[in-house]
Write a protein that holds these residues in place. Structure first.
Motif, PDB file in Angstrom:
ATOM      1  N   ALA A 184       3.069  -9.082  47.686  1.00 27.23           N
ATOM      2  CA  ALA A 184       3.630 -10.312  48.613  1.00 27.23           C
ATOM      3  C   ALA A 184       3.179 -10.534  50.134  1.00 27.23           C
ATOM      4  O   ALA A 184       2.628 -11.217  50.583  1.00 27.23           O
ATOM      5  CB  ALA A 184       5.094 -10.467  48.055  1.00 27.23           C
ATOM      6  N   ALA A 241       8.589 -17.970  50.253  1.00 28.72           N
ATOM      7  CA  ALA A 241       8.055 -16.482  50.540  1.00 28.72           C
ATOM      8  C   ALA A 241       9.587 -16.324  50.370  1.00 28.72           C
ATOM      9  O   ALA A 241      10.823 -17.565  51.707  1.00 28.72           O
ATOM     10  CB  ALA A 241       8.302 -16.778  51.717  1.00 28.72           C
ATOM     11  N   LEU A 283       6.062 -15.758  46.643  1.00 22.74           N
ATOM     12  CA  LEU A 283       6.204 -14.605  47.034  1.00 22.74           C
ATOM     13  C   LEU A 283       7.729 -13.981  46.974  1.00 22.74           C
ATOM     14  O   LEU A 283       8.349 -14.671  47.934  1.00 22.74           O
ATOM     15  CB  LEU A 283       5.712 -13.976  48.866  1.00 22.74           C
ATOM     16  N   LYS A 309       5.343  -9.928  44.169  1.00 22.35           N
ATOM     17  CA  LYS A 309       5.576  -8.835  44.427  1.00 22.35           C
ATOM     18  C   LYS A 309       5.933  -7.777  45.685  1.00 22.35           C
ATOM     19  O   LYS A 309       4.585  -7.299  45.397  1.00 22.35           O
ATOM     20  CB  LYS A 309       6.759  -8.541  43.330  1.00 22.35           C
TER      21      LYS A 309
END
Length: 344
Positions: free
Chosen positions: A8, A24, A140, A4
């Motif tokens: 990410a 993502a 992500l 996160k």
């Protein structure tokens, strides 16, 4: 594997070698797009080029073999390959989940890598669950930039041109940036081009001159006019946007982002924060808080949720029709402006 925020973003720039696929996602699709570009750049070996095939929901639903054949195919020129999928949610979740599970079953199952871009995904999303549970797939979750992050991006872009920016000019520029990452990137790029060869720091007058005829300011003006309850200004701004060729979906995205920002503000106020402007994304500066709070009084949480529903409905209508999306957008913006006009 779920990552996160900054983790990410950092992963997108320097992915783990064993990871072959990445999902993502975030409320701003521009964030996922930036992460995808960073991943593709990181995956591209020096001295070679990447063979990228971009697919979307409609193309994969019509012909799922485009996804699977693309993942299995080997480049005739020997270049590394990436299948880049842009999805609006769980429409093709079953197919993408199948691809992730097969690719994770053994090393080198597919010849190509896979990067999936999505908008906001709930925890119960099947696609998100598949990416989180897969061993060699990264999930992500990306969050909107705060003011400090945006300032750093602006300064870095100008530094690359050998130019600085005054603190006042930076505050004005960042405050006027659209919330959508893709639009913000475009504005930062324009500023960088303007600053090239300037041979002095960028000042407030430069920012104002650069933005005087800016399409994104017309976009912001249209959104503000609708939420403030000024139908005439709404239609004038939409006329200018139409002349500039701005897409209806871009207008909906900006309206959606501003509605989400107002929902965030309402939630913070309900939690006891009297003036949460600087904590919003992008922030509401102190000089703007009076107008913003007046707007919030017209739009309590329940009404803002209804606006979100109407945005989704308008997007579906705009995408399903064969003609221009302009009438759909105008009707929605007029409805919002009339509702705000009648609000006490």
């Amino acid at each position: 594997m779920l990552l996160k925020g900054k983790q990410a973003t950092d992963f997108a720039r320097k992915p783990k070698p064993s990871v072959w696929a990445v999902l993502a996602f975030g409320e701003d699709p521009g964030l996922a797009s930036d992460a995808a570009r960073a991943l593709i750049q990181a995956w591209t070996p020096k001295g070679t080029s990447m063979d990228v095939t971009t697919l979307d929901d409609d193309s994969i639903r019509k012909d799922p073999s485009l996804l699977f054949d693309g993942l299995e195919a080997v480049s005739l020129l020997g270049d590394p390959r990436v299948i880049r999928v842009r999805t609006s949610g769980d429409k093709i979740a079953a197919l993408l989940t199948e691809a992730i599970q097969k690719g994770d079953s053994r090393d080198g199952y597919y010849a190509a890598r896979l990067v999936i871009e999505a908008g906001s995904l709930q925890k119960r999303s099947k696609l998100r669950a598949a990416a989180e549970s897969a061993q060699n797939t990264a999930c992500l979750q990306l969050f909107a930039d705060d003011a400090g992050d945006i300032e750093q991006r602006v300064q870095a872009a100008l530094k690359a041109e050998g130019v600085q920016i005054t603190d006042d000019a930076l505050a004005v520029f960042v405050g006027d940036l659209p919330g959508h990452r893709t639009l913000a990137n475009s504005e930062i790029e324009k500023l960088s081009l303007y600053a090239r060869g300037l041979e002095r720091p960028v000042e407030v007058d430069d920012i104002r001159a650069l933005s005087a005829t800016d399409v994104d300011h017309n976009l912001s003006a249209a959104i503000r006019a609708a939420l403030d309850g000024n139908p005439a200004l709404v239609h004038n701004a939409l006329d200018r946007l139409a002349v500039a060729g701005t897409s209806g979906i871009s207008i909906l995205r900006s309206l959606q982002f501003e509605t989400l920002r107002m929902l965030d503000a309402q939630s913070r106020i309900a939690a006891g924060q009297s003036n949460p402007g600087m904590k919003l994304r992008p922030p509401v500066w102190q000089s703007e808080w009076g107008l913003f709070s007046a707007r919030l009084r017209k739009w309590p949480t329940k009404r803002l949720m209804r606006v979100m529903e109407r945005i989704y409905e308008a997007e579906q209508q705009a995408k399903s029709g064969s003609g221009s999306a302009d009438p759909v957008i105008r009707v929605l913006m007029n409805e919002i402006a009339r509702a705000a006009e009648l609000a006490k």
